[in-house]
Design a protein around this motif. Structure first.
Motif, PDB file in Angstrom:
ATOM      1  N   ARG A 182      33.897  35.849  48.779  1.00 16.42           N
ATOM      2  CA  ARG A 182      32.520  35.562  48.389  1.00 16.42           C
ATOM      3  C   ARG A 182      32.405  35.335  46.886  1.00 16.42           C
ATOM      4  O   ARG A 182      31.753  34.394  46.437  1.00 16.42           O
ATOM      5  N   GLN A 183      33.064  36.207  46.108  1.00 16.54           N
ATOM      6  CA  GLN A 183      33.013  36.044  44.658  1.00 16.54           C
ATOM      7  C   GLN A 183      33.694  34.752  44.215  1.00 16.54           C
ATOM      8  O   GLN A 183      33.194  34.039  43.348  1.00 16.54           O
ATOM      9  N   ARG A 184      34.833  34.439  44.844  1.00 15.22           N
ATOM     10  CA  ARG A 184      35.575  33.239  44.459  1.00 15.22           C
ATOM     11  C   ARG A 184      34.777  31.977  44.765  1.00 15.22           C
ATOM     12  O   ARG A 184      34.687  31.066  43.938  1.00 15.22           O
ATOM     13  N   LEU A 185      34.175  31.936  45.952  1.00 11.73           N
ATOM     14  CA  LEU A 185      33.358  30.774  46.321  1.00 11.73           C
ATOM     15  C   LEU A 185      32.137  30.659  45.412  1.00 11.73           C
ATOM     16  O   LEU A 185      31.719  29.555  45.050  1.00 11.73           O
ATOM     17  N   LEU A 214      36.620  39.834  52.295  1.00  8.33           N
ATOM     18  CA  LEU A 214      35.353  39.103  52.343  1.00  8.33           C
ATOM     19  C   LEU A 214      34.660  39.121  50.988  1.00  8.33           C
ATOM     20  O   LEU A 214      34.113  38.100  50.547  1.00  8.33           O
ATOM     21  N   GLN A 215      34.688  40.257  50.297  1.00 11.37           N
ATOM     22  CA  GLN A 215      34.070  40.346  48.973  1.00 11.37           C
ATOM     23  C   GLN A 215      34.788  39.447  47.967  1.00 11.37           C
ATOM     24  O   GLN A 215      34.157  38.781  47.138  1.00 11.37           O
ATOM     25  N   LYS A 216      36.114  39.434  48.036  1.00 12.34           N
ATOM     26  CA  LYS A 216      36.886  38.563  47.138  1.00 12.34           C
ATOM     27  C   LYS A 216      36.570  37.093  47.395  1.00 12.34           C
ATOM     28  O   LYS A 216      36.382  36.308  46.458  1.00 12.34           O
TER      29      LYS A 216
END
Length: 662
Positions: free
Chosen positions: A53-56, A49-51
């Motif tokens: 979120r950062q990518r989006l 989820l963190q990955k």
């Protein structure tokens, strides 16, 4: 191996052949204490989820638009939100009389250009001239509330007008079905605005980047020539003229209808065309005289109208605009239709014209913002332009955006804020309410001359020459889109431009550069041996750099290309009696990402080289690549001596291990 702390290794080089210089590596029995081999670290662990979120966030919010709201009280957040969505709330509280004076002068100046241009561009789109004036009233008012550019002059533009006219005319005749044609134009404008606003709201502005500058340069030059040739109808006084937009049918129509040429129209048209071109040349040579070319279109309209009025009993062959209705924009929401046989045509026309006008508007806004050192938010501009076109479609307007000619005049006239658009709209309002009868005797030939003068600036031959010198592939894209517009059609020419842009991206992704690296003597730096002639290739090593992410689209190519490098290196060592190849180092510095196909390729490549008694080593994989190598267990197959932080450390450590072997 290294004789001092500034070197990873010391090379004693002697003369050899061009790119295959023989190098002897002199190493002591043990590595010097100054040489330290660093372990390649994995990035900190993060959840999926963190990955995501950062990518989006990186994709859709690269500018972090919410940073200003952090640690602010509720009232301030509300005020900042109003300023974000309505930039007028940002500059209105500090607005002064001196700013109003500057904006009034610039607003009246661009109004003198907007009125004749509005009438001319509406005719270019095969719409009633009055629609062009309507489109210079409502959209500028909407933009002044929502837009972030201080200098953008809003109104109809030549390219969007041409594309709308050509696309709609392919299926519906503006003379045989004028009401249906008008409905299609308003509906296409609605969909153009919806498309533009959606891109801004969803923060998909990168879509317009698929229209590269090279393809746009060719497209606009081709469109400018087609527009100019179409105006020969008005300049020569031809009544029966082709509706086609290709160069050959247009030229055929010009010469087939020679019997319709009117000498009175020709003299009047070319006289005013010469006047407009001269004033344009003066303003280009002396920017302080910008008002000369800005006032020239309205001056031409006034003078030609007076001439035709005085000669109305003798100059019967000169076509005139005729009666234009007075009054404000009538509502047109009842003319929008969302079903029927022509809905697909309206949607297609709206998307194409919306994309073109959006590209032009944002490019123009950013150009003048850079001159005054302020920023234009691309996504906010998309929303502003989209919403003004949606509002325009409901008030008898067609597609509008930021016009380069109008914005240039606005900037040179000293505009300070978007109030200049409000002043321009006010001048157009006065014209609509009281001055429309004065345009009755305005000749069509002058409108044709105004259009030719406006679009001729779109032909940037210096830009094309620069493309030829700098990037031949960009020049090819420019030429293809140019000839596509000229000989096929305007929409297909645009399609060719987009296709070439996408093809160029795919070409770079699927066929990335691979380079052979060599050591710069006296340093730990490794660079391209073709770029740096002093770079020396290290014996027994083949050091390659990959300048691209490794994806499914290029993994097979990279595998084949690396094996070819290996084969050529082995052949070269045999011919020149050099040290046999033992190790291949892949510099992964420029490999910003890797997918499962890329991981499989690295595994297969390592196995294939291992069978040939060759070692494959990776140098400096970035965090995301290192993480995938670790997660997929590919890292385990490379072992402790398979991944290094730098190429220099890899060469030093592996050379040292060879030296230590009995």
């Amino acid at each position: 191996m290294g004789v001092n702390s500034n070197r990873v290794e010391h090379f004693d080089s002697h003369n050899g052949q061009t790119t295959t210089t023989t190098i002897k590596i002199s190493m002591p029995s043990s590595m010097p204490p100054s040489l330290e081999i660093h372990r390649v670290q994995l990035p900190p662990e993060r959840t999926t989820l963190q990955k995501l979120r950062q990518r989006l966030s990186e994709i859709f919010f690269p500018d972090d638009p919410l940073h200003r709201f952090k640690n602010q009280p509720c009232f301030m957040k509300l005020l900042l939100a109003l300023q974000y969505f309505f930039p007028i709330f940002h500059w209105a509280p500090t607005y002064t009389i001196s700013l109003l004076r500057s904006d009034t002068i610039s607003g009246l100046t661009i109004a003198s250009l907007a009125i004749p241009q509005g009438i001319s561009y509406a005719k270019l789109a095969n719409l009633p001239p009055i629609v062009g004036l309507y489109s210079s009233f409502v959209p500028p008012l909407i933009y002044s509330l929502l837009g972030s550019s201080r200098h953008l002059g809003v109104g109809p533009v030549s390219i969007a007008s041409l594309v709308m006219g050509s696309m709609l005319s392919e299926q519906v005749s503006c003379t045989q079905n004028p009401i249906l044609y008008l409905k299609l134009a308003f509906t296409a404008t609605f969909f153009a605005g919806l498309f533009q606003a959606s891109l801004g709201i969803l923060r998909l502005g990168f879509v317009i980047d698929f229209l590269s500058k090279a393809t746009l340069l060719g497209f606009m030059a081709g469109a400018a020539i087609i527009v100019s040739l179409q105006q020969l109808k008005g300049l020569l006084g031809i009544v029966h003229f082709t509706n086609k937009m290709q160069i050959i049918p247009v030229l055929q129509s010009v010469f087939k209808q020679r019997h319709e040429w009117s000498w009175q129209t020709i003299v009047l048209g070319f006289g005013f065309l010469a006047f407009l071109l001269i004033t344009r040349h003066i303003s280009l040579r002396k920017p302080k005289l910008f008002w000369v070319s800005a006032a020239a279109p309205l001056t031409s309209v006034i003078v030609s109208t007076i001439l035709v009025f005085l000669l109305r009993h003798k100059a019967h062959q000169i076509a005139i605009i005729g009666n234009l209705p007075k009054g404000l924009n009538p509502p047109s929401s009842n003319m929008l239709f969302f079903n029927g046989a022509y809905l697909a045509l309206a949607i297609k026309t709206g998307i194409v014209t919306g994309l073109l006008s959006l590209t032009e508007g944002i490019a123009v806004g950013r150009t003048f913002a850079s001159l005054k050192n302020y920023q234009v938010d691309g996504n906010k501009e998309m929303m502003a332009i989209g919403l003004m076109n949606i509002a325009g479609s409901c008030s008898s307007c067609y597609v509008t955006t930021g016009s380069f000619s109008r914005s240039a005049v606005n900037y040179n006239a000293g505009a300070q804020t978007a109030v200049s658009n409000i002043i321009m709209a006010a001048a157009v309002l006065v014209t609509l309410l009281f001055l429309m009868p004065l345009f009755y005797y305005t000749p069509n030939v002058v409108l044709a001359a105004i259009i030719i003068t406006a679009v001729i600036g779109l032909i940037d031959y210096q830009g094309a020459y620069k493309l030829w010198k700098v990037d031949k592939l960009d020049f090819l894209a420019c030429v293809c889109s140019f000839f596509g517009v000229l000989f096929i059609s305007v929409p297909l020419g645009l399609g060719i431009a987009v296709a070439i842009s996408v093809f160029k991206i795919l070409l770079h992704v699927s066929r990335p550069n691979t380079l052979v690296l060599g050591n710069i003597p006296g340093t730990q730096i490794f660079h391209n041996v073709n770029q740096y002639k002093e770079a020396l290739r290290v014996p027994s090593f083949l050091i390659l750099a990959v300048e691209s992410p490794i994806y499914f689209a290029n993994s097979t190519y990279l595998q084949e290309r690396i094996l070819r490098w290996v084969r050529e290196e082995e052949e070269c060592t045999k011919v020149n009696n050099k040290s046999s190849l033992k190790c291949i180092i892949l510099d992964m510095t420029a490999v910003t990402a890797i997918d499962t196909s890329g991981l499989d390729t690295l595994c297969e490549l390592r196995k294939m080289l291992e069978k040939r008694s060759l070692q494959l080593v990776l140098a400096n994989p970035v965090g995301s690549v290192m993480e995938k190598l670790h997660t997929s267990t590919v890292l385990d197959s490379f072992g402790l001596k398979g991944v290094y932080l730098t190429v220099g450390e890899a060469v030093a450590d592996i050379s040292s291990s060879w030296k230590a072997e009995p």
